[in-house]
Design a protein around this motif. Structure first.
Motif, PDB file in Angstrom:
ATOM      1  N   GLU A 391       0.834  -1.202   0.000  1.00 30.43           N
ATOM      2  CA  GLU A 391       0.000   0.000   0.000  1.00 30.43           C
ATOM      3  C   GLU A 391       0.869   1.254   0.000  1.00 30.43           C
ATOM      4  O   GLU A 391       0.594   2.217  -0.712  1.00 30.43           O
ATOM      5  N   GLU A 392       1.928   1.214   0.775  1.00 33.17           N
ATOM      6  CA  GLU A 392       2.853   2.357   0.817  1.00 33.17           C
ATOM      7  C   GLU A 392       3.494   2.589  -0.544  1.00 33.17           C
ATOM      8  O   GLU A 392       3.589   3.728  -1.020  1.00 33.17           O
ATOM      9  N   GLU A 395       0.912   3.889  -3.253  1.00 34.73           N
ATOM     10  CA  GLU A 395       0.552   5.300  -3.081  1.00 34.73           C
ATOM     11  C   GLU A 395       1.630   6.229  -3.610  1.00 34.73           C
ATOM     12  O   GLU A 395       1.339   7.364  -3.991  1.00 34.73           O
ATOM     13  N   LYS A 396       2.870   5.762  -3.641  1.00 34.43           N
ATOM     14  CA  LYS A 396       3.968   6.618  -4.089  1.00 34.43           C
ATOM     15  C   LYS A 396       4.163   6.597  -5.606  1.00 34.43           C
ATOM     16  O   LYS A 396       5.007   7.324  -6.130  1.00 34.43           O
TER      17      LYS A 396
END
Length: 538
Positions: A391-392, A395-396
Motif C-alpha cells: 500500500e505504501e 501510493e507513491k
C-alpha cells in the motif's frame, strides 16, 4: 509584482537593478538568473510578471528561452536586451512574446519606459484573466447536481434511461429533437499539484470551473452539455447532440478555452456517434478506452478518437521478472537500478506507451513484489505486513493518467520499489535466521520434553509449513531429524555412565519407547545403543 533579470554577466544584471525605478512600476521582488536553464527554473518557482533578458547567452539565445517557456508561462512579459540591431532578432523576439527590444548600452529612460509598458500590459491582462475566471465560476442556469445525476443515469442505468431522459427534457437540459449523440470523456490530472493548489485542493471547485468553461461552448444553441460523472469523481463527460461529426473541432475549442483560463489543456477521449440515449453506455466505454490507450509519448495530441485507439498493446513485465528477482536478492544498488529500468526502456523504445500499459506495469510489478515478500516471509505470517508495504509503495507511484508523461518519475518509482523489495527480503532473511537460531536454541534446552512441529510453530507464532521449510533451508536437515539428532548426542554422553540403564537414558533424552530409541540410534550411528556402550566401556 515580480521581475527576473537574466544575463550571463553579473555586472549587466547589477546595472539593470540600478537603472530601473522598481517601486514606481509596482515591482517589489527582483530575482536574477545567469543562464537559460536557471531562468526556466526561476520562472517555475517564482512566476515573475516581467523578464528582462539578454539576447545572447552561452546556454542559448533569449529567443530559445522564450520559445521554451511560451506554452508554460504565456503570461510573462519579456523585455529583450541585445548588442545587435538585427531585424530578424527583433522579429523573433516579438513573435515569442517580447514586448520591447533594447540595444546596449542600456539607457535609463529606455529601460524604464519598457518596464512601465510591460507592467501596465501585464496588469491589464491579469485583470482580464481574473474576470474570465470569475465569470467561468458563475452558476449555470440549470440545476447542476440534479442534472448531473440524471445525465449520469443515462450512462450507468440503461433500464431507467427513458425515465431520466423525460425529466431532463422537462428541465430543458436535453433538447426534444436529440436523437443521436457522441460522447467525450476527460480525466482531471490528480497529480497536477500547481493546478490543484490554485483551487486550494478543492476538487469540487476545480471540476465546477472546468465544467462551466466547457458549457460556455456547449450550452448556447443547445449543442450539448458537460457534466460530472457521479460514478467516477475524476471524470467529466461531454455529450454532443448537434454537429456530432464536428466533435474534434468543438473539443479543440474547449481546450483552448481551458488554456486561456487555467493555462492547461486536458486529454479527451471520444466515442463514435450513436443513437441517443441507447448507445451512451457503449459510447462511454469507448471514450474511456480511447483515453486509456492514448499514446502518452505524443505530448502535443489532446483529442483521442476511439476509432484510432490501438488495441491491446502490451509489453509483458514477466519478461523481466527474473532480472528483478536476481537484483532484489543481490541487494546491489547498481543491479537494482539497472533492472528497474528494463520495462520502461523497452516501452520507450517501442514509441508507444499508454496509461493502460502503465497501469498493467504497476499492477504486475506490485504483484511480483507481493509474491517475493510472501516467499521470503512465509504465507501465513506475511499477509498483514505485505499489504502495508505494498500500500505504501502503490501510493507513491506516479499517476498513470498524468497529463504529461514523466518517464523519470516512473524510473524513480521503479527503483524505489525494487530497493524497498530488496530491503524487505534482506530484513526478513535476517529475522528468519535469528528465528531459526532461536528455535535451535529452544530445542537444545528442551530436547528431553515432548516436542512436536505444531508446538514449536505455535510458540514462535509461525506456521508448521514455514518452520519446516525455513529450518531445513538454514540447517540442511528437517526439524524432526534435528531433534532426534540432539537427543542421540545427549544419549551418547549419558552412556558413559555405567550406572544408567539404556531404558533410563532413553527416557531422559525424550524417548518413551526403548525400542523406538534403539531404532533411531542405530539409524543415526550404525550400531545399537548396547553395542555403542560396549564399545565405549572397553
Amino acid at each position: 509584482m515580480k521581475a527576473l533579470i537574466v544575463d550571463d554577466e553579473a555586472r549587466v544584471r547589477k546595472a539593470v537593478r540600478l537603472l530601473v525605478n522598481w517601486e514606481t512600476h509596482g515591482i517589489d521582488e527582483i530575482e536574477e538568473a545567469s543562464g537559460g536553464f536557471e531562468a526556466i527554473e526561476r520562472m517555475r518557482q517564482d512566476k515573475p510578471a516581467i523578464v528582462i533578458m539578454d539576447m545572447m547567452m552561452p546556454e542559448g539565445s533569449g529567443v530559445d528561452l522564450m520559445a521554451a517557456v511560451n506554452e508554460f508561462a504565456g503570461t510573462i512579459k519579456f523585455i529583450v536586451v541585445s548588442g545587435r540591431g538585427d531585424f530578424d532578432f527583433v522579429r523573433e523576439a516579438v513573435r515569442h512574446g517580447g514586448i520591447d527590444y533594447l540595444l546596449k548600452p542600456i539607457e535609463p529612460e529606455a529601460i524604464n519606459a519598457a518596464v512601465a509598458k510591460a507592467a501596465a500590459q501585464w496588469r491589464v491582462e491579469e485583470k482580464e484573466r481574473s474576470d474570465r475566471q470569475k465569470q467561468s465560476m458563475r452558476l449555470n442556469e440549470f440545476k447542476p447536481v440534479y442534472g448531473e445525476k440524471l445525465l449520469t443515469a443515462l450512462i450507468t442505468e440503461p433500464a431507467t434511461a427513458q425515465a431520466a431522459l423525460r425529466r431532463l427534457r422537462e428541465e430543458r437540459l436535453v433538447p426534444e429533437g436529440a436523437r443521436a449523440a457522441r460522447l467525450a470523456l476527460m480525466q482531471v490530472d490528480a497529480g497536477d499539484r500547481q493546478l490543484h493548489e490554485r483551487f486550494a485542493w478543492d476538487s469540487e471547485l476545480l471540476h465546477f470551473a472546468i465544467i462551466n468553461i466547457c458549457n460556455e461552448f456547449l450550452l448556447p444553441g443547445q449543442k450539448g452539455v458537460a457534466f460530472r460523472h457521479w460514478g467516477a469523481p475524476t471524470e467529466i463527460v461531454i455529450a454532443l447532440w448537434e454537429e456530432v461529426d464536428q466533435m474534434p473541432a468543438v473539443l479543440q475549442a474547449i481546450n483552448e478555452g481551458l488554456f486561456v483560463t487555467l493555462q492547461r489543456r486536458i486529454h479527451m477521449g471520444t466515442s463514435m456517434p450513436g443513437a441517443f440515449p441507447d448507445a451512451l453506455p457503449t459510447q462511454y466505454d469507448d471514450a474511456l478506452t480511447a483515453l486509456w490507450r492514448r499514446n502518452m509519448m505524443d505530448a502535443n495530441h489532446y483529442i483521442h478518437l476511439f476509432e484510432e485507439a490501438k488495441s491491446g498493446s502490451r509489453i509483458a513485465f514477466a519478461e523481466w521478472e527474473e532480472e528483478w528477482k536476481v537484483s532484489a536478492l543481490s541487494g546491489n544498488e547498481e543491479q537494482l537500478a539497472a533492472a528497474s529500468e528494463l520495462w520502461l526502456e523497452a516501452a520507450r523504445s517501442s514509441g508507444y506507451l499508454s496509461p493502460q500499459m502503465l497501469e498493467d506495469y504497476k499492477t504486475d510489478a506490485l504483484l511480483f513484489c507481493a509474491r517475493m515478500i510472501r516467499d521470503a516471509q512465509g504465507r501465513h505470517a506475511a499477509d498483514e505486513e505485505t499489504l502495508m508495504i505494498l500500500e505504501e509503495l502503490a501510493e507513491k507511484s506516479p499517476h498513470v493518467n498524468a497529463a504529461v508523461l514523466s518517464l523519470q518519475d516512473w524510473r524513480e518509482w521503479s527503483r524505489l520499489l525494487l530497493m524497498r523489495l530488496s530491503l524487505a527480503i534482506v530484513q526478513r532473511q535476517t529475522q528468519e535466521k535469528a528465528k531459526m537460531s532461536d528455535i535451535a536454541a529452544f530445542i537444545e534446552q528442551n530436547y528431553q520434553a515432548e516436542l512436536s512441529l505444531q508446538d514449536i510453530a505455535k510458540r514462535f507464532f509461525v506456521s508448521r509449513e514455514y518452520v519446516s521449510r525455513k529450518f531445513k533451508q538454514e540447517y540442511g536437515i528437517n526439524i524432526t531429524d534435528y531433534i532426534s539428532g540432539k537427543r542421540i548426542e545427549k544419549a551418547k554422553l549419558l552412556m558413559v555412565n555405567p550406572n544408567l540403564r539404556i531404558t533410563k537414558i532413553a527416557e531422559m533424552v525424550g524417548f518413551h519407547d526403548e525400542k523406538y530409541f534403539s531404532k533411531v540410534f542405530k539409524k543415526q550411528e550404525g550400531i545399537s545403543p548396547k553395542a555403542y556402550r560396549l564399545g565405549e566401556t572397553e
